[in-house]
Design a protein around this motif. Sequence first.
Motif: not given
Length: 534
Positions: A171, A174, A185
Amino acid sequence: MFKKIISRLPYSPSMIHSLGFYAKRLRKEEATRKIGLILTALALIVQSFTIFSPPESANAADSSDLIYGGISSGSQLLAHYDANTNNIHDLYNHLGISRSDLEAATGNLQTLNSNMGTYSWGLTPHFGASRGEGSYVVRTSQGGARTFYYRPHNLWGNFTYRAFVGYSAGTGWFAIMLNCGNLILKFAPPNHHCPTGQVGTYPNCSTPPKPVATCNALDIKKNGDAYQLTADASAANGATIQQYIYNIYRNNTLIKTITSNDKIVTYTEKTPGSYKVVLTVKSSLGDKTSDACVKTFTIPEPERCPQNPKLLKDDPQCQPCPGDSTIWINDSRCSASFVQTKTATNLTQNNANATTTVAKSGDRITYTLSVKNKGLKEEEFVFKDQVSDLLEYADIFDPGGGSLTDDKGASTGSGNAKTLVWNPVKIKPGETQQRSFTIQIKSNIPAMARGKSNPTSYDCRIDNTFGNTVSTKVDCPAPKVIEQTTSQLPKTGASENMLFAGIVSAVVVFFYARSRQLNKEVRIVRRDMSAGTL
């Protein structure tokens, strides 16, 4: 007093009795100041608790929290991750956030702002798709699936918060909010995908079978004098399909063999009779056929399906769409399309629109849920209405046939979300179905402070979403306002109290030391008097 006695003692030995009386007073004074010193030290210890264990808000948790009540340390976050609380382990694994990523993040505590263009994740919906809120289904380690919700973080308002900040290969950047454990996010979630080595549509993924090749079916379609023969074969896990062999029989006599690399071939035939086509699939595992790959037909053929010429008229699938007889029932255009709307009426205030009036104690408000099928096909619909925000200031007066249940997708404990659910109903094309329920504002409206992790909780409004959002102001009592305005009072927190206590301690220690010193001097004087040196 002490100087006066000492100065006269050489000239008046009888003053030794006064010195003894003064010594007794000094001992009592020393004992009293020692008690004062001990009590001051105990007060300092108690005061320090306000620094190391600050008070929590009475409304510091919400049903949308990924970790109900939040966290205060990195060890708590990792413990909830290991316990898979509310399936956060499953969610992080799916997004590519590992335990080592979380452990690294616990060493990076920062203060962030909600207006950073980030997305906030939670367990329950709050704002609806029209405002950018989306849902995300994750397959759980227990074998089921769980829905999480994400929305632009600034929908909660402009505020700062403390969070563990980290980075993962899945990702990127975060953050984990401390006050609720929610994930932050910088982008909307990626498309679902099955894990490597599995096939299917997420979350219905499965491990592919052993290498296999099968002849699944043979389809024959007539177009005038031409017959379209379509093979349906499959191969998996390394097996391959090489060729398709069609053996055509008339009256049990082989009349033609067609070998092709394509699944679809065309065979032209005008001679009446009974025909049988046997499909054989040549594969890396050998020749494959089955009963489903054997088809017969007769010339002339019956009529075709009016809605789908690819089907015979007597085919069970040859059915018209209920809303348009010219469309096939399985056509993509033949489907249901539900439109949800909601209205609210304040019965107590002359049936006024509840969105333009302020609800007062004892008022009864009726909500009407409407669903219209604007599609072409009848379909089943279940009326559901999430009423947790309503129940903060009101009680269900008349559920209107619905059942109030706990939302199993929400967190457990006192933070369960409540949902009104009605029995499923089938709605025909063009038909509108309605369900209504009535609430009554509590006789004693709670003066609870606004929620910490959910600013829409106890905010003197009751919001309810069913397609559209209906919002009604609540006449909160005076204590609610007083509690909100106390933020303007001068700040006298634990640091100021500790400073004041330190000053008091210094004064107490000074007088205690002074008493001890005077007591010691009296003992020296009395000793010198006894020795005759004074």
